[in-house]
Every structure is written in structure tokens, then in C-alpha cells.
Design an enzyme around this catalytic site. Structure first.
Site, PDB file in Angstrom:
ATOM      1  N   GLY A  75       0.818  -1.205   0.000  1.00 22.67           N
ATOM      2  CA  GLY A  75       0.000   0.000   0.000  1.00 22.67           C
ATOM      3  C   GLY A  75       0.850   1.253   0.000  1.00 22.67           C
ATOM      4  O   GLY A  75       0.333   2.352   0.194  1.00 22.67           O
ATOM      5  N   ALA A 100      -2.140  -1.367  -4.337  1.00 23.72           N
ATOM      6  CA  ALA A 100      -3.325  -0.518  -4.319  1.00 23.72           C
ATOM      7  C   ALA A 100      -2.989   0.754  -3.558  1.00 23.72           C
ATOM      8  O   ALA A 100      -2.278   0.714  -2.546  1.00 23.72           O
ATOM      9  CB  ALA A 100      -4.507  -1.225  -3.661  1.00 23.72           C
ATOM     10  N   PHE A 103      -6.713   0.093   0.169  1.00 26.32           N
ATOM     11  CA  PHE A 103      -7.256  -1.261   0.227  1.00 26.32           C
ATOM     12  C   PHE A 103      -8.679  -1.321   0.775  1.00 26.32           C
ATOM     13  O   PHE A 103      -9.249  -2.396   0.876  1.00 26.32           O
ATOM     14  CB  PHE A 103      -6.344  -2.137   1.091  1.00 26.32           C
ATOM     15  CG  PHE A 103      -5.086  -2.551   0.396  1.00 26.32           C
ATOM     16  CD1 PHE A 103      -5.068  -3.660  -0.433  1.00 26.32           C
ATOM     17  CD2 PHE A 103      -3.923  -1.830   0.555  1.00 26.32           C
ATOM     18  CE1 PHE A 103      -3.911  -4.050  -1.087  1.00 26.32           C
ATOM     19  CE2 PHE A 103      -2.751  -2.198  -0.087  1.00 26.32           C
ATOM     20  CZ  PHE A 103      -2.746  -3.310  -0.915  1.00 26.32           C
ATOM     21  N   HIS A 135      -6.043  14.278   4.983  1.00 27.47           N
ATOM     22  CA  HIS A 135      -5.419  13.201   5.743  1.00 27.47           C
ATOM     23  C   HIS A 135      -4.760  13.752   7.001  1.00 27.47           C
ATOM     24  O   HIS A 135      -4.627  14.966   7.168  1.00 27.47           O
ATOM     25  CB  HIS A 135      -4.368  12.466   4.897  1.00 27.47           C
ATOM     26  CG  HIS A 135      -4.953  11.493   3.937  1.00 27.47           C
ATOM     27  ND1 HIS A 135      -5.392  11.856   2.676  1.00 27.47           N
ATOM     28  CD2 HIS A 135      -5.185  10.159   4.032  1.00 27.47           C
ATOM     29  CE1 HIS A 135      -5.861  10.793   2.051  1.00 27.47           C
ATOM     30  NE2 HIS A 135      -5.749   9.747   2.855  1.00 27.47           N
ATOM     31  N   HIS A 136      -4.299  12.840   7.842  1.00 27.71           N
ATOM     32  CA  HIS A 136      -3.620  13.188   9.083  1.00 27.71           C
ATOM     33  C   HIS A 136      -2.297  13.921   8.803  1.00 27.71           C
ATOM     34  O   HIS A 136      -1.728  13.824   7.714  1.00 27.71           O
ATOM     35  CB  HIS A 136      -3.350  11.927   9.905  1.00 27.71           C
ATOM     36  CG  HIS A 136      -2.665  10.838   9.119  1.00 27.71           C
ATOM     37  ND1 HIS A 136      -1.299  10.797   8.938  1.00 27.71           N
ATOM     38  CD2 HIS A 136      -3.177   9.765   8.445  1.00 27.71           C
ATOM     39  CE1 HIS A 136      -0.981   9.744   8.201  1.00 27.71           C
ATOM     40  NE2 HIS A 136      -2.099   9.100   7.888  1.00 27.71           N
ATOM     41  N   LYS A 139       1.021  12.297   7.245  1.00 26.24           N
ATOM     42  CA  LYS A 139       1.134  11.893   5.844  1.00 26.24           C
ATOM     43  C   LYS A 139       1.900  12.965   5.078  1.00 26.24           C
ATOM     44  O   LYS A 139       1.438  14.104   4.957  1.00 26.24           O
ATOM     45  CB  LYS A 139      -0.251  11.679   5.228  1.00 26.24           C
ATOM     46  CG  LYS A 139      -0.202  11.114   3.813  1.00 26.24           C
ATOM     47  CD  LYS A 139      -1.591  10.727   3.336  1.00 26.24           C
ATOM     48  CE  LYS A 139      -1.565  10.134   1.944  1.00 26.24           C
ATOM     49  NZ  LYS A 139      -0.771   8.890   1.880  1.00 26.24           N
ATOM     50  N   GLY A 145      -2.187   8.805  -2.710  1.00 28.27           N
ATOM     51  CA  GLY A 145      -2.245   7.836  -3.806  1.00 28.27           C
ATOM     52  C   GLY A 145      -3.670   7.565  -4.246  1.00 28.27           C
ATOM     53  O   GLY A 145      -3.944   7.377  -5.437  1.00 28.27           O
ATOM     54  N   THR A 146      -4.588   7.527  -3.282  1.00 25.40           N
ATOM     55  CA  THR A 146      -5.999   7.327  -3.613  1.00 25.40           C
ATOM     56  C   THR A 146      -6.523   8.469  -4.468  1.00 25.40           C
ATOM     57  O   THR A 146      -7.240   8.249  -5.456  1.00 25.40           O
ATOM     58  CB  THR A 146      -6.841   7.208  -2.333  1.00 25.40           C
ATOM     59  OG1 THR A 146      -6.341   6.129  -1.548  1.00 25.40           O
ATOM     60  CG2 THR A 146      -8.310   6.972  -2.648  1.00 25.40           C
TER      61      THR A 146
END
Length: 237
Positions: A75, A100, A103, A135-136, A139, A145-146
Site C-alpha cells: 500500500g 493498491a 485497500f 489526511h492526518h 502523511k 495515492g488514492t
């Protein structure tokens, strides 16, 4: 199934617990302070290694696992631009990587909705589209990536968008914004805005548990398959 973990942060620990709950065996745990364990018999005995580390380490971890004949589920994001061609070639030659950007089963469903909606909206140029991901604060990479995966799906379907970009006002680009705050597991929002109305779809993760479960499900799938595998192979939406 025998599983090796590469990366033992919050995600690695959550994956470990879910894997054990599902009856699997953790045969090796590799983190930054015991890299020599890639050469251990325990690691080589794994059916699949699940890898969640930093972008700069991911590709090297794939090579070390493949050298021991171990399939990889990963991931990690941020390595594709530099090493994507090498990974595709390796998988064409018999190595196995299930990769991915996310996930989560919910994100897989969200991605299917995103692709379907983008095809519809291609017919309605009065709607402009943009994306925001949150995001947190831990990161470091952006966009996520998503978000990149979702953006590429939109660009592929909508003729008036030639690519995605961060911090842009140019109409030919899909604008992707990022926010980092608190301990947010992940929120992705796509907006189609016109003078008449606004259409919005959002996926809001409540915790990392969905990501961890998806990674273990991917490992179960990967044990029985080979090559370069993706979430769309496992979920036929």
C-alpha cells in the site's frame, strides 16, 4: 497462510491483528532496525509479504522480497513515477505484486461510482470538476495515492480535462487540493459544480481498520494469483 510484515507502524500492527484473527500466521516482521531479516529462513517461508513503508523504501523492499521468492502486497505510494516500468517488467517476468493506493472495500466501491459518474458528466460540459483530499498530519506525500487514482479515472473519462494538477485555475486541468490536519484517516471528495447546482460524492474513512482488512484480503487473493494485481482484480465492480 504464512504472512511476513514489512513495516510495523500503526498500519502494520493493525494488519497483524486482523491476520491473526482470520487464522493466518505471522512468520516475520521487518522494520527499519532489522533489515537483515530479509535474509532469514522465516521471511523466505512466507507465502505473501504485506508492505506498508515509505515511498523511498518501497521498491527496494519489493526487490528483496522477490529475491526470496515471496509475493508482495503493498500500500506504499509515491514510487510509481520512478520505478513503475521496472515493476511492470518484473511482474511480466514472473514476480507478483498486488498494489493498491487504498485497500478499503468502501474506497473500491467509491472508485466504481467515480468512474461511472465521470462517464455521465463527460456529456455535460457546464459542470466543472475538482477534488479535495484530507489526511492526518503525519502523511507527507500529496496528493494521496488514492486521490491520484481517482483523478486519473476522471481524466480518462472526461474529454475536457487533459490531466490533473495541484493548485491550478486552468480549466483544462482537474484541480486536486490537499489538507493535512489532526489524525484524519482519509477523506476524498469530488465535486461537479455548475451555475445551477452542485453534485458531490465523498468517501470518509472512520478508521484505518478498513484499509488493514482490505490488505489481508488482498494477501489471501495474492497467494492464489500472480503478476501485477490491483484492487479491481479482487473486486469486480
Amino acid at each position: 497462510m504464512k504472512i511476513a510484515l514489512i513495516g510495523y507502524g500503526k498500519m502494520g500492527k493493525m494488519i497483524e491483528q486482523i491476520a491473526l484473527d482470520r487464522g493466518h500466521e505471522i512468520v516475520s516482521i521487518i522494520d527499519i532496525d532489522n533489515q537483515q531479516d530479509f535474509d532469514s529462513e522465516a521471511f523466505a517461508s512466507a507465502d505473501v509479504a504485506i508492505e506498508f513503508t515509505a515511498p523511498q523504501a518501497a521498491y527496494g523492499n519489493y526487490l528483496k522480497a522477490w529475491a526470496k521468492g515471496v509475493k508482495v502486497v503493498s500500500g506504499s505510494t509515491g514510487w510509481m513515477k520512478e520505478h513503475g516500468d521496472e515493476v511492470r517488467q518484473a511482474c511480466a517476468e514472473g514476480k507478483t505484486l498486488f498494489w493498491a493506493s487504498n485497500f478499503s472495500i468502501g474506497v473500491a466501491i467509491f472508485s466504481a461510482v467515480n468512474r461511472y459518474l465521470a462517464k455521465i458528466m463527460n456529456q455535460f460540459p457546464q459542470y466543472d470538476v475538482e477534488m479535495e483530499e484530507t489526511h492526518h498530519v503525519h502523511k507527507l506525500d500529496h496528493p494521496s495515492g488514492t486521490a491520484i487514482t481517482l483523478a486519473e479515472e476522471i481524466v480518462e473519462a472526461i474529454d475536457r480535462k487533459e490531466a490533473w494538477k495541484e493548485d491550478t485555475t486552468e480549466k483544462q486541468y482537474l484541480r486536486v487540493d490537499h489538507i493535512r490536519r489532526g489524525e484524519v484517516p482519509g477523506i476524498h471528495t469530488i465535486r461537479y459544480d455548475s451555475d445551477a447546482d452542485l453534485i458531490t460524492i465523498t468517501h470518509d474513512a472512520h478508521s484505518r481498520k478498513g484499509f488493514a482488512l482490505g490488505a489481508v484480503l488482498a494477501a489471501e487473493y495474492t497467494k492464489e494469483h500472480q503478476g501485477l494485481l490491483t484492487i479491481s482484480d479482487m473486486f469486480k465492480f
